[in-house]
Scaffold this motif. Sequence first.
Motif, PDB file in Angstrom:
ATOM      1  N   SER A  89     -26.627 -36.690 -35.113  1.00  0.00           N
ATOM      2  CA  SER A  89     -25.963 -36.480 -36.411  1.00  0.00           C
ATOM      3  C   SER A  89     -26.887 -36.861 -37.557  1.00  0.00           C
ATOM      4  O   SER A  89     -26.964 -36.155 -38.571  1.00  0.00           O
ATOM      5  CB  SER A  89     -24.686 -37.313 -36.513  1.00  0.00           C
ATOM      6  OG  SER A  89     -23.759 -36.922 -35.544  1.00  0.00           O
TER       7      SER A  89
ATOM      8  N   ARG B 171     -29.611 -34.202 -37.889  1.00  0.00           N
ATOM      9  CA  ARG B 171     -29.089 -33.006 -38.562  1.00  0.00           C
ATOM     10  C   ARG B 171     -28.975 -33.232 -40.061  1.00  0.00           C
ATOM     11  O   ARG B 171     -29.217 -32.330 -40.854  1.00  0.00           O
ATOM     12  CB  ARG B 171     -27.719 -32.629 -38.010  1.00  0.00           C
ATOM     13  CG  ARG B 171     -27.797 -31.616 -36.912  1.00  0.00           C
ATOM     14  CD  ARG B 171     -26.419 -31.085 -36.527  1.00  0.00           C
ATOM     15  NE  ARG B 171     -26.304 -31.261 -35.096  1.00  0.00           N
ATOM     16  CZ  ARG B 171     -25.408 -32.019 -34.478  1.00  0.00           C
ATOM     17  NH1 ARG B 171     -24.482 -32.639 -35.147  1.00  0.00           N
ATOM     18  NH2 ARG B 171     -25.411 -32.129 -33.183  1.00  0.00           N
ATOM     19  N   ALA B 172     -28.614 -34.438 -40.454  1.00  0.00           N
ATOM     20  CA  ALA B 172     -28.413 -34.744 -41.869  1.00  0.00           C
ATOM     21  C   ALA B 172     -29.726 -34.877 -42.623  1.00  0.00           C
ATOM     22  O   ALA B 172     -29.807 -34.498 -43.788  1.00  0.00           O
ATOM     23  CB  ALA B 172     -27.599 -36.031 -42.019  1.00  0.00           C
TER      24      ALA B 172
ATOM     25  N   ALA C 252     -20.283 -36.395 -39.048  1.00  0.00           N
ATOM     26  CA  ALA C 252     -21.256 -35.641 -39.847  1.00  0.00           C
ATOM     27  C   ALA C 252     -21.258 -36.123 -41.304  1.00  0.00           C
ATOM     28  O   ALA C 252     -22.315 -36.264 -41.925  1.00  0.00           O
ATOM     29  CB  ALA C 252     -20.945 -34.145 -39.777  1.00  0.00           C
TER      30      ALA C 252
ATOM     31  N   CYS D  54     -23.325 -43.931 -36.379  1.00  0.00           N
ATOM     32  CA  CYS D  54     -23.607 -42.519 -36.106  1.00  0.00           C
ATOM     33  C   CYS D  54     -24.529 -42.358 -34.906  1.00  0.00           C
ATOM     34  O   CYS D  54     -25.343 -43.233 -34.610  1.00  0.00           O
ATOM     35  CB  CYS D  54     -24.289 -41.875 -37.317  1.00  0.00           C
ATOM     36  SG  CYS D  54     -23.341 -41.945 -38.835  1.00  0.00           S
TER      37      CYS D  54
END
Length: 122
Positions: A74, A77-78, A44, A70
Amino acid sequence: MNQVRLITAEDFADDCPVSLGLAMQLTRAEPDVLLDLLGDIPEATRANLAVWLYGRSHTRETGVRVAATCEGTSLRRAAGLLGNQLYDLSRRPYTTSSYGTHGGSRRQVSLGGSRGSDHAFA
């Protein structure tokens, strides 16, 4: 009386997900060393770091390399849609940047004017 304060690198690193020292190490690292440096960073945090690096023109390439470590979820989401794009970009074959290079077919431009010109300008 106004006081002048010097601007430092730390002023621009407030939102960096890792320490400024580590971020600088990552941007200077060779690709194989980069993977070793990223090994202990949770995914994350790596995804947030990839987005942070990609958002700066001088560290964009490193951001893509970090994004390659990644998962797509992830990165989404970022950064949402940008995370999707960064994921796709990080899975493409690497190509060097053409910024600042001269193409073979491009004509050179001179601002000095023509040497053989006898034209007078009024």
